[in-house]
Design an enzyme around this catalytic site. Sequence first.
Site, mmCIF file in Angstrom:
data_model
loop_
_atom_site.group_PDB
_atom_site.id
_atom_site.type_symbol
_atom_site.label_atom_id
_atom_site.label_comp_id
_atom_site.label_asym_id
_atom_site.label_seq_id
_atom_site.Cartn_x
_atom_site.Cartn_y
_atom_site.Cartn_z
ATOM 1 N N SER A 135 -4.473 10.399 58.424
ATOM 2 C CA SER A 135 -5.226 10.241 57.173
ATOM 3 C C SER A 135 -4.212 10.141 56.041
ATOM 4 C CB SER A 135 -6.106 11.474 56.955
ATOM 5 O OG SER A 135 -6.598 11.524 55.638
ATOM 6 N N TYR A 148 -7.313 20.931 56.373
ATOM 7 C CA TYR A 148 -7.360 19.557 56.889
ATOM 8 C C TYR A 148 -6.024 18.852 56.627
ATOM 9 C CZ TYR A 148 -8.994 14.733 57.525
ATOM 10 O OH TYR A 148 -9.142 13.432 57.942
HETATM 11 N N1 LIG Z 1 -13.984 9.563 57.342
HETATM 12 C C1 LIG Z 1 -12.889 9.576 56.627
HETATM 13 O O1 LIG Z 1 -12.930 9.464 55.391
HETATM 14 C C2 LIG Z 1 -11.548 9.730 57.316
HETATM 15 C C3 LIG Z 1 -10.401 9.430 56.574
HETATM 16 C C4 LIG Z 1 -9.162 9.563 57.173
HETATM 17 C C5 LIG Z 1 -9.068 9.987 58.481
HETATM 18 N N2 LIG Z 1 -10.198 10.272 59.188
HETATM 19 C C6 LIG Z 1 -10.024 10.738 60.570
HETATM 20 O O2 LIG Z 1 -10.735 9.901 61.448
HETATM 21 C C7 LIG Z 1 -11.043 10.610 62.635
HETATM 22 C C8 LIG Z 1 -12.512 10.373 62.978
HETATM 23 O O3 LIG Z 1 -13.307 10.942 61.973
HETATM 24 P P1 LIG Z 1 -14.637 10.273 61.414
HETATM 25 O O4 LIG Z 1 -14.480 10.148 59.948
HETATM 26 O O5 LIG Z 1 -15.014 9.102 62.217
HETATM 27 O O6 LIG Z 1 -15.646 11.493 61.626
HETATM 28 P P2 LIG Z 1 -16.855 11.736 62.635
HETATM 29 O O7 LIG Z 1 -17.828 10.617 62.585
HETATM 30 O O8 LIG Z 1 -17.320 13.108 62.328
HETATM 31 O O9 LIG Z 1 -16.146 11.691 64.067
HETATM 32 C C9 LIG Z 1 -15.398 12.763 64.560
HETATM 33 C C10 LIG Z 1 -15.392 12.662 66.052
HETATM 34 O O10 LIG Z 1 -14.588 13.717 66.585
HETATM 35 C C11 LIG Z 1 -15.324 14.341 67.615
HETATM 36 N N3 LIG Z 1 -14.892 15.702 67.869
HETATM 37 C C12 LIG Z 1 -14.914 16.781 67.055
HETATM 38 N N4 LIG Z 1 -14.466 17.866 67.709
HETATM 39 C C13 LIG Z 1 -14.143 17.456 68.962
HETATM 40 C C14 LIG Z 1 -13.625 18.094 70.109
HETATM 41 N N5 LIG Z 1 -13.354 19.405 70.136
HETATM 42 N N6 LIG Z 1 -13.408 17.342 71.231
HETATM 43 C C15 LIG Z 1 -13.686 16.034 71.241
HETATM 44 N N7 LIG Z 1 -14.206 15.374 70.201
HETATM 45 C C16 LIG Z 1 -14.421 16.087 69.070
HETATM 46 C C17 LIG Z 1 -16.765 14.263 67.158
HETATM 47 O O11 LIG Z 1 -17.602 14.491 68.260
HETATM 48 P P3 LIG Z 1 -19.033 15.253 68.127
HETATM 49 O O12 LIG Z 1 -20.007 14.216 67.646
HETATM 50 O O13 LIG Z 1 -19.294 15.715 69.505
HETATM 51 O O14 LIG Z 1 -18.836 16.370 67.156
HETATM 52 C C18 LIG Z 1 -16.793 12.835 66.655
HETATM 53 O O15 LIG Z 1 -16.954 11.943 67.723
HETATM 54 C C19 LIG Z 1 -10.691 12.064 62.372
HETATM 55 O O16 LIG Z 1 -9.460 12.380 62.968
HETATM 56 C C20 LIG Z 1 -10.571 12.114 60.853
HETATM 57 O O17 LIG Z 1 -9.704 13.127 60.415
HETATM 58 C C21 LIG Z 1 -11.431 10.154 58.634
#
Ligand SMILES: NC(=O)c1ccc[n+]([C@@H]2O[C@H](COP(=O)([O-])OP(=O)(O)OC[C@H]3O[C@@H](n4cnc5c(N)ncnc54)[C@H](OP(=O)(O)O)[C@@H]3O)[C@@H](O)[C@H]2O)c1
Length: 280
Positions: A135, A148
């Site tokens: 990120s 985070y």
């Molecule tokens: N959205 C943003 O603005 C943003 C910006 C920069 C970076 N990111 C990064 O992008 C990545 C994906 O995030 P997202 O924004 O797409 O959020 P998201 O839709 O909440 O997706 C997160 C994913 O991680 C899974 N997860 C959580 N705990 C887990 C565990 N113990 N084992 C396996 N899977 C697990 C969740 O599964 P469940 O559905 O089972 O909980 C979900 O599939 C993350 O690393 C986040 O830090 C996001």
Amino acid sequence: MSPSVLITGASTGIGAACARALDGEGFRVYAGVRRAADGEALRQDASPRLTPLLLDVTDAASIAEAAGRLRSETGVFLAGLVNNAGIAVAGPLEFVSPERLRQQFEVNVVGVLAVTQALLPLLRTGPGRIVNISSVSGRLASPFVGPYCASKFALEALSDSLRVELNPWRIPVSVVEPGVINTPIWQKSLAANASIMDDMPAESQALYGREVAAMQGFARSARGLEPLAVARVVVRALTDTRPKTRYVVGTDARLGVLLSRLPDRLRDWLLLNRLRQLRK
Ligand SMILES: NC(=O)c1ccc[n+]([C@@H]2O[C@H](COP(=O)([O-])OP(=O)(O)OC[C@H]3O[C@@H](n4cnc5c(N)ncnc54)[C@H](OP(=O)(O)O)[C@@H]3O)[C@@H](O)[C@H]2O)c1
């Protein structure tokens, strides 16, 4: 035979978008999910190649089982591992419990390394590639999302060490650094952190209530790029002839990287000003 990739955390958001995009590119996608129903939902609009894989990155038995299944199904070669699963723990650091901090690191840092370790033998044969979803928070630490940011800084460091360690086998390690992306992570974080604030001592409200409310307001109204924008970059990281070490996604992320290079005092001043604006 189609090259195989594993994506962790593919139930929603960026992981689901990566699964669909890589499936569309002809990869054999193993989509890591924690609930079978999430895997079935993904399969609805995907090719028959897409295979859900139950995987909790904090559970050693689950990782071993998933790695065993990949070993038996892909022969000896995995073309890519996308470490995407992540959670966001927020709140004033003075009151973040060690338990919540550990949970943050278990998923975003320890889980990444544990999955990577389990799959390196399969990646080494190709060699395959590793793509870690970090990120802009891994470059710029903002207030009230300290846990985070710390986890993403740690992930950046792990990725840099790993890239050099894996150089003898020519296994590229890339970090993808998105800014704000429209995914459920914001709502999940708000829900989880609201209950944490409720559990904090009353004095935390008096000390940080306004700042936390401002940050929650920002999270509630955050509008960023669609997850497909990140998925497209992940496709590039897995297919570029010479993959980059870092891919920054979004104008806000690029601005964040610029801010991170400013002298500390100037950066603090700008962040404090931003916080003041949000508080109004
Ligand atoms: N959205 C943003 O603005 C943003 C910006 C920069 C970076 N990111 C990064 O992008 C990545 C994906 O995030 P997202 O924004 O797409 O959020 P998201 O839709 O909440 O997706 C997160 C994913 O991680 C899974 N997860 C959580 N705990 C887990 C565990 N113990 N084992 C396996 N899977 C697990 C969740 O599964 P469940 O559905 O089972 O909980 C979900 O599939 C993350 O690393 C986040 O830090 C996001």
